[in-house]
Design a protein around this motif. Sequence first.
Motif, PDB file in Angstrom:
ATOM      1  N   PRO A   6      12.033  28.758 -18.065  1.00 46.52           N
ATOM      2  CA  PRO A   6      12.144  30.015 -17.318  1.00 46.52           C
ATOM      3  C   PRO A   6      10.761  30.655 -17.163  1.00 46.52           C
ATOM      4  O   PRO A   6      10.059  30.865 -18.152  1.00 46.52           O
ATOM      5  N   VAL A   7      10.384  30.897 -15.914  1.00 46.32           N
ATOM      6  CA  VAL A   7       9.050  31.464 -15.655  1.00 46.32           C
ATOM      7  C   VAL A   7       9.130  32.657 -14.702  1.00 46.32           C
ATOM      8  O   VAL A   7       8.161  33.004 -14.050  1.00 46.32           O
ATOM      9  N   ALA A   8      10.326  33.260 -14.611  1.00 50.29           N
ATOM     10  CA  ALA A   8      10.517  34.279 -13.571  1.00 50.29           C
ATOM     11  C   ALA A   8       9.990  35.663 -13.953  1.00 50.29           C
ATOM     12  O   ALA A   8       9.844  36.530 -13.088  1.00 50.29           O
ATOM     13  N   GLY A   9       9.706  35.883 -15.233  1.00 50.49           N
ATOM     14  CA  GLY A   9       9.308  37.224 -15.697  1.00 50.49           C
ATOM     15  C   GLY A   9       8.109  37.778 -14.932  1.00 50.49           C
ATOM     16  O   GLY A   9       7.313  37.027 -14.368  1.00 50.49           O
ATOM     17  N   LEU A  10       7.997  39.112 -14.912  1.00 47.77           N
ATOM     18  CA  LEU A  10       6.921  39.743 -14.155  1.00 47.77           C
ATOM     19  C   LEU A  10       5.577  39.682 -14.877  1.00 47.77           C
ATOM     20  O   LEU A  10       4.531  39.845 -14.264  1.00 47.77           O
ATOM     21  N   GLY A  11       5.615  39.486 -16.172  1.00 47.45           N
ATOM     22  CA  GLY A  11       4.367  39.440 -16.929  1.00 47.45           C
ATOM     23  C   GLY A  11       3.623  40.762 -16.889  1.00 47.45           C
ATOM     24  O   GLY A  11       2.398  40.800 -16.727  1.00 47.45           O
ATOM     25  N   THR A  12       4.373  41.851 -17.045  1.00 46.11           N
ATOM     26  CA  THR A  12       3.749  43.187 -16.900  1.00 46.11           C
ATOM     27  C   THR A  12       2.635  43.423 -17.918  1.00 46.11           C
ATOM     28  O   THR A  12       1.668  44.097 -17.625  1.00 46.11           O
ATOM     29  N   ARG A  13       2.784  42.794 -19.095  1.00 44.71           N
ATOM     30  CA  ARG A  13       1.759  43.047 -20.121  1.00 44.71           C
ATOM     31  C   ARG A  13       0.434  42.371 -19.781  1.00 44.71           C
ATOM     32  O   ARG A  13      -0.581  42.659 -20.399  1.00 44.71           O
ATOM     33  N   LYS A  23       2.261  34.429 -14.329  1.00 44.90           N
ATOM     34  CA  LYS A  23       1.749  34.220 -15.702  1.00 44.90           C
ATOM     35  C   LYS A  23       1.558  32.743 -16.076  1.00 44.90           C
ATOM     36  O   LYS A  23       0.520  32.392 -16.638  1.00 44.90           O
ATOM     37  N   GLN A  77      15.515  32.962  -9.508  1.00 42.36           N
ATOM     38  CA  GLN A  77      16.263  34.040 -10.178  1.00 42.36           C
ATOM     39  C   GLN A  77      15.940  35.312  -9.382  1.00 42.36           C
ATOM     40  O   GLN A  77      14.853  35.864  -9.511  1.00 42.36           O
ATOM     41  N   MET A  81      17.273  39.578 -14.930  1.00 36.78           N
ATOM     42  CA  MET A  81      18.265  40.233 -15.785  1.00 36.78           C
ATOM     43  C   MET A  81      18.251  39.683 -17.203  1.00 36.78           C
ATOM     44  O   MET A  81      19.208  39.858 -17.944  1.00 36.78           O
ATOM     45  N   GLY A  82      17.194  38.980 -17.558  1.00 37.88           N
ATOM     46  CA  GLY A  82      17.067  38.503 -18.930  1.00 37.88           C
ATOM     47  C   GLY A  82      17.054  36.985 -19.035  1.00 37.88           C
ATOM     48  O   GLY A  82      17.399  36.280 -18.083  1.00 37.88           O
ATOM     49  N   LEU A  83      16.656  36.514 -20.204  1.00 40.56           N
ATOM     50  CA  LEU A  83      16.495  35.080 -20.430  1.00 40.56           C
ATOM     51  C   LEU A  83      17.828  34.325 -20.325  1.00 40.56           C
ATOM     52  O   LEU A  83      17.886  33.224 -19.764  1.00 40.56           O
ATOM     53  N   GLY A 105       8.190  29.932 -20.636  1.00 41.33           N
ATOM     54  CA  GLY A 105       7.019  29.635 -19.815  1.00 41.33           C
ATOM     55  C   GLY A 105       5.765  30.360 -20.231  1.00 41.33           C
ATOM     56  O   GLY A 105       4.742  30.275 -19.542  1.00 41.33           O
ATOM     57  N   ASP A 106       5.809  31.071 -21.339  1.00 42.92           N
ATOM     58  CA  ASP A 106       4.576  31.755 -21.755  1.00 42.92           C
ATOM     59  C   ASP A 106       4.251  31.482 -23.233  1.00 42.92           C
ATOM     60  O   ASP A 106       3.555  32.246 -23.875  1.00 42.92           O
TER      61      ASP A 106
HETATM   62  P1  UTP Z   1       9.216  37.987 -21.487  1.00 40.38           P
HETATM   63  O1  UTP Z   1      10.241  38.748 -22.187  1.00 40.38           O
HETATM   64  O2  UTP Z   1       7.941  37.701 -22.194  1.00 40.38           O
HETATM   65  O3  UTP Z   1       8.950  38.728 -20.107  1.00 40.38           O
HETATM   66  O4  UTP Z   1       9.897  36.618 -21.048  1.00 40.38           O
HETATM   67  P2  UTP Z   1       7.811  38.632 -19.010  1.00 40.38           P
HETATM   68  O5  UTP Z   1       8.323  39.307 -17.803  1.00 40.38           O
HETATM   69  O6  UTP Z   1       7.342  37.230 -18.813  1.00 40.38           O
HETATM   70  O7  UTP Z   1       6.567  39.469 -19.581  1.00 40.38           O
HETATM   71  P3  UTP Z   1       6.399  41.059 -19.753  1.00 40.38           P
HETATM   72  O8  UTP Z   1       7.253  41.422 -20.938  1.00 40.38           O
HETATM   73  O9  UTP Z   1       6.818  41.744 -18.467  1.00 40.38           O
HETATM   74  O10 UTP Z   1       4.930  41.208 -20.013  1.00 40.38           O
HETATM   75  C1  UTP Z   1       9.859  35.432 -21.810  1.00 40.38           C
HETATM   76  C2  UTP Z   1      10.011  34.254 -20.868  1.00 40.38           C
HETATM   77  O11 UTP Z   1      11.264  34.303 -20.210  1.00 40.38           O
HETATM   78  C3  UTP Z   1      11.105  34.326 -18.795  1.00 40.38           C
HETATM   79  C4  UTP Z   1       9.664  34.795 -18.578  1.00 40.38           C
HETATM   80  O12 UTP Z   1       9.132  34.276 -17.370  1.00 40.38           O
HETATM   81  C5  UTP Z   1       8.946  34.220 -19.806  1.00 40.38           C
HETATM   82  O13 UTP Z   1       8.561  32.866 -19.600  1.00 40.38           O
HETATM   83  N1  UTP Z   1      12.121  35.227 -18.190  1.00 40.38           N
HETATM   84  C6  UTP Z   1      12.426  36.426 -18.786  1.00 40.38           C
HETATM   85  C7  UTP Z   1      12.778  34.854 -17.032  1.00 40.38           C
HETATM   86  O14 UTP Z   1      12.508  33.753 -16.472  1.00 40.38           O
HETATM   87  N2  UTP Z   1      13.694  35.700 -16.490  1.00 40.38           N
HETATM   88  C8  UTP Z   1      14.021  36.886 -17.066  1.00 40.38           C
HETATM   89  O15 UTP Z   1      14.897  37.619 -16.509  1.00 40.38           O
HETATM   90  C9  UTP Z   1      13.368  37.254 -18.239  1.00 40.38           C
END
Ligand code: UTP
Length: 326
Positions: A6-13, A23, A77, A81-83, A105-106
């Motif tokens: 899963p690599v969809a997260g925004l990586g806000t940090r 990310k 995705q 909405m979460g992992l 993915g991180d």
């Molecule tokens: P994180 O909780 O670290 O979130 O997700 P993030 O968005 O990557 O980073 P921040 O918190 O905004 O800085 C852990 C992993 O799960 C994936 C993310 O891409 C990351 O690889 N993930 C998380 C999804 O693919 N979808 C989601 O809805 C949540």
Amino acid sequence: MKAVIPVAGLGTRLRPHTFTVPKPLLHVAGKPIIAHIIDNISSLSIEEIILVYGENGESVVDFVREYWKGTVKGVLQRELMGLGHAVYQTKDLINEKDRLLVILGDTIIEGESIKSSSLDRDFIAVKEVDDPRRFGVVELDEEGYIRGVEEKPDRPKSNLAIVGLYYFTSTGLLFEGLSYIMERDIKTKGEYQLTDALAYMLERGWRPLAVRIEGWYDCGKPETLLETNRILLGKTGSKYEIPGSLIVPPVFIEKDVEIKNSIIGPYVSIASGAMISNSIVTDSIINREAIVENISMTSSILGQKAQVKGGLRRFNVGDFSKVELG
Ligand code: UTP
């Protein structure tokens, strides 16, 4: 075996870097995070990688298709909405009998750590941490099997954190657990958590092992990305000689980098096309085509084509004066 990443997260940090680059494509120790992840699982006879990507994340799928020779599929995705929700998106691409590795993915987990785990039993990779409240946490029975999991608990039942690698010898119960939390709208901290689906599975007799992992490197925020850069360069960094400059190992310098009259290292990773002159750079990641001039820099991350230019200072300082620049 299939692998879901899963690599969809925004990586806000990791903003501002993740405003322009997803990310997993950010560089650390000489290559993108996702390249380290794939290299580390490459010895595990994986036939197919399924990436769950978000809006603007298709470049990650394109990169992996170029980088890895097996089958690569991407699933969008739409809403983050979460992992648990992310993994659920892959349900139509996975058969009940498939063996499945889920890896975040991180998070870079060293190949050696993964290789040593047995693949004939389900397992969750864990590591002892000082403060487990920021993580999913497992509780073990007397024989070392996992009997409970909790996401970011206020009162953790152990200090064993889930590091982001999960292995299933079949997937029926996993997708049943994911459907269960989604249909009943079971969320923790506002998200459909994979941990809650795992809790459902445990209640129905699932008995995974907890596999302790040594090499686990988080890439989720600037400090941890730099720390991971230091650790990985410490293992793989090379020695370089550049006339007119001093290169202090370990560093990684890609080809087509121009370095003039500078001190570079230790722990610096420089991508191709970067230009560094009259500078001191330590403990930093310099991305493609960035420019660094006349400056002393440490613990820094420069994005692609970013420019940081300093200058010489002028002083007219009398006897017995003291000048201290921070
Ligand atoms: P994180 O909780 O670290 O979130 O997700 P993030 O968005 O990557 O980073 P921040 O918190 O905004 O800085 C852990 C992993 O799960 C994936 C993310 O891409 C990351 O690889 N993930 C998380 C999804 O693919 N979808 C989601 O809805 C949540």
